[in-house]
Design an enzyme around this catalytic site. Structure first.
Site, mmCIF file in Angstrom:
data_model
loop_
_atom_site.group_PDB
_atom_site.id
_atom_site.type_symbol
_atom_site.label_atom_id
_atom_site.label_comp_id
_atom_site.label_asym_id
_atom_site.label_seq_id
_atom_site.Cartn_x
_atom_site.Cartn_y
_atom_site.Cartn_z
ATOM 1 N N CYS A 2 0.842 -1.179 0.000
ATOM 2 C CA CYS A 2 0.000 0.000 0.000
ATOM 3 C C CYS A 2 0.888 1.244 0.000
ATOM 4 C CB CYS A 2 -0.946 0.103 1.189
ATOM 5 S SG CYS A 2 -2.117 -1.236 1.294
ATOM 6 N N ARG A 27 3.877 -0.249 -4.811
ATOM 7 C CA ARG A 27 3.615 -0.804 -3.478
ATOM 8 C C ARG A 27 2.300 -1.578 -3.396
ATOM 9 N NH1 ARG A 27 6.913 1.796 0.342
ATOM 10 N NH2 ARG A 27 5.554 1.142 2.021
ATOM 11 N N TRP A 74 -2.735 -2.739 -1.658
ATOM 12 C CA TRP A 74 -2.432 -4.159 -1.779
ATOM 13 C C TRP A 74 -3.290 -4.829 -0.715
ATOM 14 C CZ3 TRP A 74 -0.419 -8.154 1.236
ATOM 15 C CH2 TRP A 74 0.020 -9.283 0.538
ATOM 16 N N GLY A 101 -0.788 -1.304 6.357
ATOM 17 C CA GLY A 101 -0.462 -2.166 7.494
ATOM 18 C C GLY A 101 -1.592 -3.116 7.812
ATOM 19 N N GLU A 480 17.093 -18.025 -7.839
ATOM 20 C CA GLU A 480 16.729 -16.658 -8.223
ATOM 21 C C GLU A 480 16.175 -16.623 -9.655
ATOM 22 O OE1 GLU A 480 16.135 -14.030 -6.860
ATOM 23 O OE2 GLU A 480 16.389 -12.427 -8.317
ATOM 24 N N LYS A 484 12.485 -15.336 -10.592
ATOM 25 C CA LYS A 484 12.243 -14.253 -11.566
ATOM 26 C C LYS A 484 11.180 -14.697 -12.563
ATOM 27 C CE LYS A 484 13.448 -11.415 -10.071
ATOM 28 N NZ LYS A 484 14.154 -11.288 -8.838
ATOM 29 N N GLU A 487 7.580 -15.013 -10.837
ATOM 30 C CA GLU A 487 6.863 -13.830 -10.367
ATOM 31 C C GLU A 487 6.369 -12.936 -11.493
ATOM 32 O OE1 GLU A 487 8.979 -11.185 -7.721
ATOM 33 O OE2 GLU A 487 10.838 -11.449 -8.810
ATOM 34 N N HIS A 503 17.188 -37.156 -6.526
ATOM 35 C CA HIS A 503 16.424 -37.612 -5.351
ATOM 36 C C HIS A 503 14.949 -37.224 -5.437
ATOM 37 C CE1 HIS A 503 20.084 -38.904 -3.395
ATOM 38 N NE2 HIS A 503 20.637 -37.757 -3.770
ATOM 39 N N LYS A 602 6.011 -4.258 -4.233
ATOM 40 C CA LYS A 602 7.469 -4.113 -4.165
ATOM 41 C C LYS A 602 7.981 -4.242 -2.737
ATOM 42 C CE LYS A 602 11.552 -3.077 -5.798
ATOM 43 N NZ LYS A 602 12.236 -4.156 -6.501
#
Ligand code: M6R
Length: 607
Positions: A2, A27, A74, A101, A480, A484, A487, A503, A602
């Site tokens: 947010c 955000r 968000w 929050g 990573e 990438k 997402e 395995h 973010k």
């Protein structure tokens, strides 16, 4: 998560708020809204979906007034609908709030309002803050002083009331808030990016702070009375926050890596550039000498950087190093004490789980450091020793240049610790020399051939799953690379240590299944090639990241995404670049929103 903003000034509030929200949209982008003060009422516009929807609404229904608040959401409590969008208003329409929050006493407060017959109009915890403020009497500041102790959880709130149409009150406990001191105007926001183009003079609010903001004054108090907060002058260039001709922030940020790495290396080398110099960070040498173990805490991509960091620290300093997710560390009762250096690694410096882990370490007496990208952020202020990555603002939700500069910072930290322990030798000279050549190597890694990338992009975008493999310090790069892809392209990808594949995950392999191998020259490449033989024997397709003419790799790979050879301890920094480019290309190929992938934000300021 947010983004919130409040404006009081000489200009019309709507353009300032919308511009700020555009800069804060990274955000959260589930819904957006704003409230603008008229002399006798609060005018509100809210829209589900991206900010563009609110902008359209604001075009159709212009609001006039020079005081207001805005929000880009968000979702936590309640679906991303118009009713749950912020600002939220109390039952009498006196107070409007925007909030970032989570209130932990949400259920209890909801119950309380239900029992007292107040009809709630949303599913949000934010409305409860508005209702609580609306129920009090007195000035907005006095109401906040009453309500603040009743809120449990994390909150950054900006509130307005129709009784004081020239005032904005902001308060925080957890998520960040910064006040920008402008010329005949003042702005409150979640992040300096929202106000940097208007002023560089800022005050970071601390937990417990309440800022009463007028056009010509800002007064900060807490529950015990007035407090003094330092005014800081930012040195960020607002120009670094646009796309500079690139189609997406992510692509721009991928291409900014050579400079970001160069700046980070330079910031921590001695003037003759032969040794690492962290003296300016304020490490107490005696305290440092007592360190026997290192804990690295982080989330997401920053956690992957820590996995490489463990490898570097143990290899170069022999200090036993543990890596934890912030969200696990805080609840697992870690064995931490005064002889442990705990480093919170975070791009934003605002990730709630990482901050909570750092707070716990501080309480237990650890020497607390941070590697972060935002000067003045919460982790920056919490840590005793803060090392700034010089990546500059990272706007794309998928972290790229922050990651590679974190790897550089971890290498520099390892070299500094090594030197402080009298271990430095020729290897240090070699690594410092190579660190300075790294920007060039990354530039070369950025120059992959179109045709090869096209082919790799096609292979991945046509598959529903893929496996990313690596060994040693390149295993985190496999993780990573897979993150990438996941997402931003919403395709399933799994990163795995190559030696572990037999395995379990080997069962996934079928004809044409894409396997991405992180295969630059390292001491374990031969072993990796053995694993890739097993992959090929099952008919899978191998896309390898390696030097263009690596013969051993070309025998097992269908395609090579080329990178230059550097020292194997620096190889992760170069090897990740083709994986960033590949993920970017797949997401573009699939027509997805690269910079604002669904469900993500973010900076994750909630637990
Ligand atoms: O700001 P931080 O580095 O603390 O953020 C941690 C993660 O949320 C972040 O790395 C996230 O995983 C990114 N979206 C990855 O690209």
């Amino acid at each position: 998560m947010c983004g919130i903003i409040g404006y009081v000034g000489e200009h019309q509030a709507v353009p300032v708020i919308l511009d700020g929200l555009r800069r804060l949209e990274y955000r959260g982008y589930d819904s957006a809204g704003m409230a603008v003060m008229a002399s006798d009422r609060i005018q509100i516009l809210r829209a589900a979906g991206k900010l563009a929807n609110l902008e359209e609404l604001a075009f159709d229904q212009p609001l006039r007034g020079s005081v207001g608040v805005g929000h880009t959401r968000w979702a936590t409590h309640g679906a991303p609908t118009e009713a749950n969008a912020h600002p939220q208003v109390d039952a009498s329409g006196h107070v409007a709030v925007v909030h970032n929050g989570i209130l932990e006493n949400y259920s209890q407060l909801r119950q309380e309002f239900r029992e007292s017959g107040v009809a709630l109009s949303s599913d949000t915890d934010t409305e409860l803050i508005a209702q609580l403020l609306g129920r009090e009497s007195g000035t907005l500041e006095e109401r906040v002083l009453e309500v603040f102790p009743r809120l449990v959880g994390q909150f950054a709130v900006v509130a307005v009331t129709r009784d004081e149409p020239d005032t904005v009150v902001a308060f925080r406990q957890g998520p960040p808030l910064v006040v920008g001191l402008g010329d005949d105007e003042n702005i409150v926001a979640s992040d300096v990016v929202a106000l940097l183009h208007r002023t560089k003079r800022v005050i970071y609010l601390e937990n417990g702070d309440i800022a009463v903001v007028h056009r010509d004054s800002v007064r900060i108090t807490d529950l015990n009375g007035q407090v003094d907060r330092m005014v800081e002058t930012l040195d960020w260039d607002p120009g670094r926050m646009d796309k500079s001709g690139y189609r997406h922030y992510m692509l721009k940020e991928i291409h900014e890596q050579p400079d970001a790495i160069r700046n980070t290396v330079r910031a921590y080398l001695s003037s003759d550039r032969t040794t690492v110099n962290l003296d300016g960070l304020g490490f107490d040498p005696e305290r440092l000498a007592e360190v026997k173990r290192v804990h690295l805490v982080a989330c997401g991509t920053s956690w992957h950087a820590c996995l490489v960091g463990k490898f570097l620290l143990e290899h170069l300093t022999a200090l036993p190093t543990e890596v934890d997710y912030g969200s696990e560390y805080r609840y697992r009762e870690p064995l931490v004490g005064e002889d442990v250096l705990v480093v919170g690694v975070t791009q934003s410096g605002e990730t709630a789980d990482t901050l909570a882990a750092m707070e716990l370490a501080k309480e237990q007496g650890a020497l607390l450091g941070t590697i972060c990208n935002v000067r003045g952020s919460s982790s920056w202020r919490l840590a005793e020793v803060s090392m700034l990555t010089q990546a500059g603002p990272e706007i794309g939700v998928a972290s790229t240049k922050a990651f590679t500069t974190q790897l550089v910072a971890l290498m520099l930290l390892a070299l500094a610790l090594r030197r402080s322990r009298g271990l430095a030798d020729d290897l240090d000279r070699e690594l410092i020399h190579q660190l300075q050549r790294l920007p060039l190597a990354v530039e070369q890694a950025l120059e992959g051939e179109e045709q090869i990338y096209d082919h790799a992009t096609e292979l991945l975008s046509e598959a529903t799953d893929s496996l990313y493999l690596g060994r040693g310090c390149l295993y985190p790069i496999a993780l990573e690379g897979a993150l990438k892809l996941k997402e931003i392209s919403y395709l399933h990808a799994e990163g795995y240590p190559a030696g572990e594949m037999k395995h379990g995950p080997i069962a996934l392999l079928t004809d044409g299944f894409p396997v991405v191998a992180v295969a630059p020259a390292t001491p374990t490449r031969e072993k990796l090639i053995g694993n890739l033989m097993e992959v090929r024997a099952r008919g899978a397709t191998v896309i390898a990241v390696a030097e263009k003419h690596a013969q051993d790799v070309s025998q097992v790979a269908d395609l090579i995404l080329p990178i230059p050879e550097v020292h194997h301890l620096l190889q992760p920094i170069v090897a990740v670049v083709p994986l960033q480019l590949l993920a970017y290309r797949v997401a573009v190929e699939l027509g997805l929103d690269v910079d604002q992938p669904r469900n993500l934000a973010k900076s994750v300021t909630v637990e």
